[in-house]
Design a protein around this motif. Structure first.
Motif, short mmCIF file in Angstrom:
data_model
loop_
_atom_site.label_atom_id
_atom_site.label_comp_id
_atom_site.label_asym_id
_atom_site.label_seq_id
_atom_site.Cartn_x
_atom_site.Cartn_y
_atom_site.Cartn_z
N TYR A 1 61.40 5.52 52.61
CA TYR A 1 61.34 5.54 54.07
C TYR A 1 62.71 5.21 54.65
N TYR B 1 51.20 11.44 49.19
CA TYR B 1 51.36 11.59 47.76
C TYR B 1 50.39 12.64 47.24
N THR C 1 55.42 6.76 44.97
CA THR C 1 55.67 6.34 46.35
C THR C 1 54.47 5.70 47.01
N THR C 2 53.42 5.42 46.24
CA THR C 2 52.33 4.66 46.87
C THR C 2 52.56 3.17 46.69
N LEU C 3 53.50 2.81 45.82
CA LEU C 3 53.87 1.40 45.68
C LEU C 3 54.71 1.01 46.89
N TYR C 4 54.58 -0.22 47.31
CA TYR C 4 55.27 -0.66 48.51
C TYR C 4 56.80 -0.53 48.40
N THR D 1 54.92 6.07 56.48
CA THR D 1 54.53 6.23 55.08
C THR D 1 54.68 4.97 54.24
N THR D 2 54.93 3.83 54.90
CA THR D 2 54.94 2.60 54.09
C THR D 2 53.53 2.00 54.09
N ALA E 1 50.71 6.79 52.87
CA ALA E 1 51.50 7.00 51.66
C ALA E 1 50.66 7.72 50.61
N SER E 2 49.43 7.27 50.45
CA SER E 2 48.58 7.88 49.45
C SER E 2 48.22 9.31 49.82
N SER F 1 58.08 13.10 44.46
CA SER F 1 57.52 11.83 44.04
C SER F 1 56.90 12.00 42.66
N ALA G 1 58.02 3.15 48.31
CA ALA G 1 57.69 3.77 49.60
C ALA G 1 58.66 3.30 50.68
N SER G 2 58.93 2.01 50.69
CA SER G 2 59.83 1.47 51.70
C SER G 2 61.25 1.97 51.49
#
Lengths: 330, 330
Positions: free
Chosen positions: B82, A82, B72-75, A72-73, A78-79, B99, B78-79
């Motif tokens: 994770y 989401y 959580t779509t931002l890196y 999910t990174t 991820a999108s 999220s 999200a990381s």
DNA sequence: CGAGGTATTGTTAGCGCTAACACATGGCGA
DNA sequence: TCGCCATGTGTTAGCGCTAACAATACCTCG
């Protein structure tokens, strides 16, 4: 005392039975208005919150959906996740996510067992790899499953973006600009979307009666794109369809380094439309996926499934070509 | 019959009481070896899986941790998420993620209530904004909380990357290359990490006795970076520390468009080290955050907290300067 | 005016598990 | 020999909720 109040406490406070409290909470119609307000007041006064664990045990429904996803990174997964969780929340469900480092049969199966034990009402598997699709064949005991962005299995509803169509559109766009043929940097083998994009590319070239060059193997990473870029520069390619934006970035880097002008000498189309693409140098022409639509669609299908609908046709979300500065005519 | 077996079924099959089955499952010591194997065999034969909902109700522990995160779509987030979920799984916990689209008090509070209702044993809040930190003050009834990448509150343990140190290192790097001063494109107001990075930048300039230019306001997006880039080109800046890599990409785009060579005329340092940075043109010098370490650390702190440890010192993860091609000497 | 509804509420019995205690054994020292 | 304790197992009560039925009260209509 200081402990969290339970339904019985509310009942006592309001002078009714606990069952009446339950009725109020569940919006049961046959409750007198005056009683309802009295119960509400008691709930407010005590700061009562219903224990969902007990509710789940009694109803045998947890109102929780499970999501199994791969890495999910990455922007795509991820999108998607989401989008799924937003849609689930909207529908009044909780979401429990398991993010896998690698998708092999065993891991996916473990994850599903893990979610099954937790009592989820249904599972969405974001399974873009062929290997994962296989697992769906041996479903866990009676939990409805929906596959997303992957390969379906018998009886498992599927929601995905039309990657074939995307590959077709990208390639057509390049051909319409006057390029003789279009090269392709594909995603890793075993990824269904990579294969579908490649098929779309082939189909477009075939339909136009053009030569189909040997596709270059990638793995989604910019590094792979960079390597492919160096090779393509040598080959003198004039147009390239790259299976995702990150690899396209690698190509851009390679071409910049070698002094090959984009789009002057080479045109490039990517796939995904990550937020960065618009600011690449040059801005990347790419195929956009509507992840939110995929999320909504998958939850919709899953809920239908939970409510007992038997077979559902796959839901296919169309992709959109976004033309920017990395493509131009010959 | 076809329904899923429960503990009583296993007990009957093995010829023991359901409690003995429970003992076997929980690794209780006082069970005869022969009995244990008999129970195990019955479990295997029936394909029994323990109902975690019932277990949670009886034990008042769900072995589930909640995670509240922003976009959580931002890196970065999200990381972080994770890393957190990997660490939680390792520790034998389930993870339930919420999220949020925007972090305001109300949303965060709702999310925490949502998780609280679900009976999580603890919550990790990835709350990089000042507004979110405020919410932590009014904790939900008795659920341990750990804040990540944000501002702490009384009694809430904190895990974060040392953004101040990162800003300091980035700026020092540029000064050491011989630049007279360093400009800054900061993140949106209200973001604690943006503020800390800016402070680091200021501190480095102050320590070196250099002029501190007015920082430019950004919002993490490449578009904001692009706008800042156009202004900085006009200002004739020779070195810029940008608060994240996406904005740095926008700067690169602006400079490329205007024919300003990087790093020939302007040096740029970003923050985050997203996977794309290495393949920007030129490859971006940046500050790397160890998200996995943050994830592990936060789970560790949370588990300590659940086990009743009172106060814990904030855990600070050091960032690392990664030198690439976007910086050079005067 | 009574039979037969229909609202409204209460009572009881679980959901499947664990905790706490009760009850058997058998070995050991006094 | 007896009592005591450790060991293994069973029994009983919940955890906090909902489902199903029972029990009221109150209507309506013939």
């Amino acid at each position: 005392m200081g402990k969290t109040p339970v339904m019985a406490d509310v009942a006592k406070e309001a002078g009714v039975s606990h069952q009446t409290v339950s009725r109020v909470l569940n919006g049961h119609p046959n409750v007198r208005g005056e009683t309802r307000t009295r119960v509400m007041a008691a709930i407010d006064k005590l700061g009562y919150r219903r224990n969902l664990t007990a509710r789940a045990l009694a109803t045998r429904r947890s109102r929780t959906l499970g999501v199994v996803s791969f890495d999910t990174t990455l922007y795509g997964p991820a999108s998607t996740v989401y989008g799924i969780s937003q849609a689930a929340r909207q529908a009044g469900y909780f979401v429990s996510i398991v993010s896998l480092k690698s998708i092999d049969r065993q891991h996916v199966r473990d994850a599903m067992a893990y979610l099954g034990d937790q009592g989820v009402d249904g599972i969405v598997v974001v399974a873009p790899q062929r290997a994962a699709a296989g697992v769906l064949a041996d479903l866990p005991r009676g939990v409805p499953v929906v596959a997303v962005q992957g390969g379906g299995a018998d009886g498992v509803p599927l929601v995905r973006v039309d990657h074939f169509e995307g590959g077709l559109a990208a390639t057509r766009h390049l051909l319409e600009l006057g390029h003789q043929t279009v090269w392709h940097v594909r995603g890793p083998t075993g990824w269904i979307e990579a294969e579908a994009r490649e098929e779309g590319w082939r189909a477009a070239l075939s339909a136009a009666g053009r030569r189909i060059p040997e596709p270059l193997q990638g793995d989604w990473s910019p590094a792979a794109g960079y390597r492919a870029g160096r090779i393509l520069a040598e080959e003198g390619a004039s147009a390239v369809f790259v299976s995702n934006d990150q690899m396209a970035l690698g190509l851009l880097r390679a071409f910049t380094e070698l002094g090959v002008d984009v789009p002057g000498r080479v045109s490039i189309v990517g796939f995904d439309d990550i937020p960065e693409s618009e600011y690449f140098s040059p801005p990347l022409t790419t195929i956009r996926q509507d992840f939110a639509a995929v999320g909504r669609g998958s939850i919709e299908q899953l809920l239908r499934r939970i409510e007992g609908v038997e077979t559902l046709p796959p839901l296919v979300v169309p992709p959109v070509l976004v033309v920017r500065g990395s493509t131009s005519g010959r």
